[in-house]
Scaffold this motif. Sequence first.
Motif, short mmCIF file in Angstrom:
data_model
loop_
_atom_site.label_atom_id
_atom_site.label_comp_id
_atom_site.label_asym_id
_atom_site.label_seq_id
_atom_site.Cartn_x
_atom_site.Cartn_y
_atom_site.Cartn_z
N ALA A 312 0.74 -1.13 0.06
CA ALA A 312 -0.08 -0.03 0.16
C ALA A 312 1.03 1.16 -0.02
O ALA A 312 0.38 2.06 -0.37
CB ALA A 312 -0.89 0.08 1.03
N SER A 313 2.01 1.14 0.70
CA SER A 313 2.89 2.40 0.85
C SER A 313 3.24 2.84 -0.88
O SER A 313 3.55 4.04 -1.06
CB SER A 313 4.24 1.93 1.57
OG SER A 313 4.92 1.00 0.96
N PHE A 314 3.63 1.76 -1.72
CA PHE A 314 4.07 2.15 -3.13
C PHE A 314 2.67 2.98 -3.92
O PHE A 314 2.93 3.77 -4.58
CB PHE A 314 4.18 0.79 -3.98
CG PHE A 314 5.47 0.26 -3.47
CD1 PHE A 314 6.69 0.91 -3.84
CD2 PHE A 314 5.53 -0.74 -2.66
CE1 PHE A 314 7.86 0.29 -3.74
CE2 PHE A 314 6.80 -1.51 -2.09
CZ PHE A 314 7.94 -0.71 -2.81
N GLY A 315 1.55 2.51 -3.36
CA GLY A 315 0.26 3.38 -3.77
C GLY A 315 0.35 4.71 -3.26
O GLY A 315 0.00 5.55 -3.93
N ILE A 316 0.68 4.97 -2.13
CA ILE A 316 0.81 6.31 -1.62
C ILE A 316 1.86 7.20 -2.30
O ILE A 316 1.76 8.23 -2.81
CB ILE A 316 1.27 6.25 -0.01
CG1 ILE A 316 0.09 5.51 0.81
CG2 ILE A 316 1.51 7.82 0.25
CD1 ILE A 316 0.49 5.41 2.28
N VAL A 317 3.26 6.43 -2.45
CA VAL A 317 4.01 6.97 -3.43
C VAL A 317 3.65 7.61 -5.03
O VAL A 317 3.78 8.61 -5.21
CB VAL A 317 5.37 6.19 -3.65
CG1 VAL A 317 6.50 6.71 -4.69
CG2 VAL A 317 5.99 5.88 -2.38
N ASN A 318 2.95 6.65 -5.47
CA ASN A 318 2.43 6.78 -6.70
C ASN A 318 1.43 8.04 -6.72
O ASN A 318 1.44 8.69 -7.62
CB ASN A 318 1.81 5.49 -7.45
CG ASN A 318 0.98 5.87 -8.71
OD1 ASN A 318 1.73 6.05 -9.73
ND2 ASN A 318 -0.27 5.84 -8.86
N THR A 319 0.62 7.97 -5.62
CA THR A 319 -0.61 9.00 -5.61
C THR A 319 0.15 10.19 -5.38
O THR A 319 -0.38 11.41 -6.06
CB THR A 319 -1.50 8.66 -4.52
OG1 THR A 319 -2.01 7.32 -4.48
CG2 THR A 319 -2.53 9.62 -4.43
N LEU A 320 1.10 10.35 -4.67
CA LEU A 320 1.70 11.83 -4.24
C LEU A 320 2.63 12.13 -5.47
O LEU A 320 2.49 13.47 -5.78
CB LEU A 320 2.52 11.62 -3.12
CG LEU A 320 1.54 11.56 -1.77
CD1 LEU A 320 2.38 11.69 -0.56
CD2 LEU A 320 0.55 12.72 -1.77
N PHE A 321 3.18 11.34 -6.10
CA PHE A 321 3.90 11.86 -7.15
C PHE A 321 3.29 12.21 -8.39
O PHE A 321 3.32 13.36 -9.03
CB PHE A 321 4.74 10.54 -7.83
CG PHE A 321 6.15 10.22 -7.23
CD1 PHE A 321 7.11 11.47 -7.31
CD2 PHE A 321 6.69 9.20 -6.69
CE1 PHE A 321 8.36 11.59 -6.82
CE2 PHE A 321 7.89 9.13 -6.42
CZ PHE A 321 9.04 10.34 -6.11
#
Length: 433
Positions: A312-321
């Motif tokens: 899920a943390s990679f999802g956060i990275v993608n969302t914020l990028f």
Amino acid sequence: MRTSDLVGSAAANTFRSKTRTLLTILAIFIGAFALTLTSGLGTGINAYIDDTVTSIGATDVMTATKPADSAGGVPGSDTGPVEYDPDVVSTGIPGASVVALTPDDLDALADIEGVLEVEPTRSISPDYIEGANGDQFVAGVGTLIPGMTVQLEAGTVPDDDATEFEAVLPLSYVEPMGFDDGESALGESITIALTDAERTTHLIEATVVGVAEEALAGPTGESVLPNEALTDALFEAQTTGLPDDEVERYLQASVWFDPNATDEEITELKDLLAEEGYNGTTVADQLGAFTTIIDGIVLVLNAFAIIALLAASFGIVNTLFMSVQERTREIGLMKAMGMGSGRVFTLFSLEATFIGFLGSAIGVGIAMLVGTAASNALSTTLLSNLPGLTLIAFDPISVTVIVLIVMLIAFLAGTLPAAKAARADPVESLRYE
């Protein structure tokens, strides 16, 4: 921009792209949900184990026995036929014979450094117990030592200071013996019958002062729990006709040690017992393997939940990028108006943390609802034979820690896009199309 404005702005910006944010929150929700359930499972089972430990015995008491192999071997071993020894007594478990303890053994145990008190365990084998309806049932007589607890369905534990004969009756015996329920059995009399060495049957009446629930382990189950006065009377009746040296023969003894003793000190005491030819077993030893297995299972389940959170943390990275990319001109405008890089970094980090908070809070809340409902349903169906077990229990501290851990993971995941936003050049950002 003040801190309160940063927090409000971060919360508002979180849902600029609702679909992307909701999918990220859903991924976090799955990890937090799984982690909360597995944590609750561990909390519930370990609480039940703790209750079981206290029902088996006190934590500052160990059981001392004298193994039969110290007297020449165990039948069936590779040493060949074993010479008969009248002091060797079977424990009822194949290959687990012991040498009967005598008063000399009790004195020897008391003299070992670290031993505070020694008390022999008197084994009582009644023929039957009889209740109000006159029906007779096979039952044992247990032992209740100081520090041991009993899960009661009704009444109280026997009073060892009382001169009257008192006993706790297992719940499973209540209705068969003619009592309507646990409460109605209180104050009623039961008869315990046993035969002495002269083949004379003794009938001893006792008053029911408590009714014990069934337990995974402990002194109850198929056993009546007597107070000290009743134990003395039963033992005296059972040993009538035996020579004095036969009366004082015991399968095992309870050895008290310092309740504040460390694991190392307990191990040293076991070694001292072994040097004198005795085995010492604590309650933790009896349930050690069981608790290790349970902790291992919970650890593996927690590992899967952590993996889900990391995904899920990679999802956060993608969302914020993507958010940083879409808000490049806005970032340039904020920096041109005087917002420092630190403030920009904080803004996007707060957005990541807020996403983590939403996902974890929803996951934890739903997990607690689902876990409580599932535990209640199981306790009345599949696990109804384990009274007192709350399979999934939630500790407020553990739940809070889970939310904080998820928020920390979200914050760390958001540092990369936040750092990119903080490094953005305001002039180039304002020219971005």
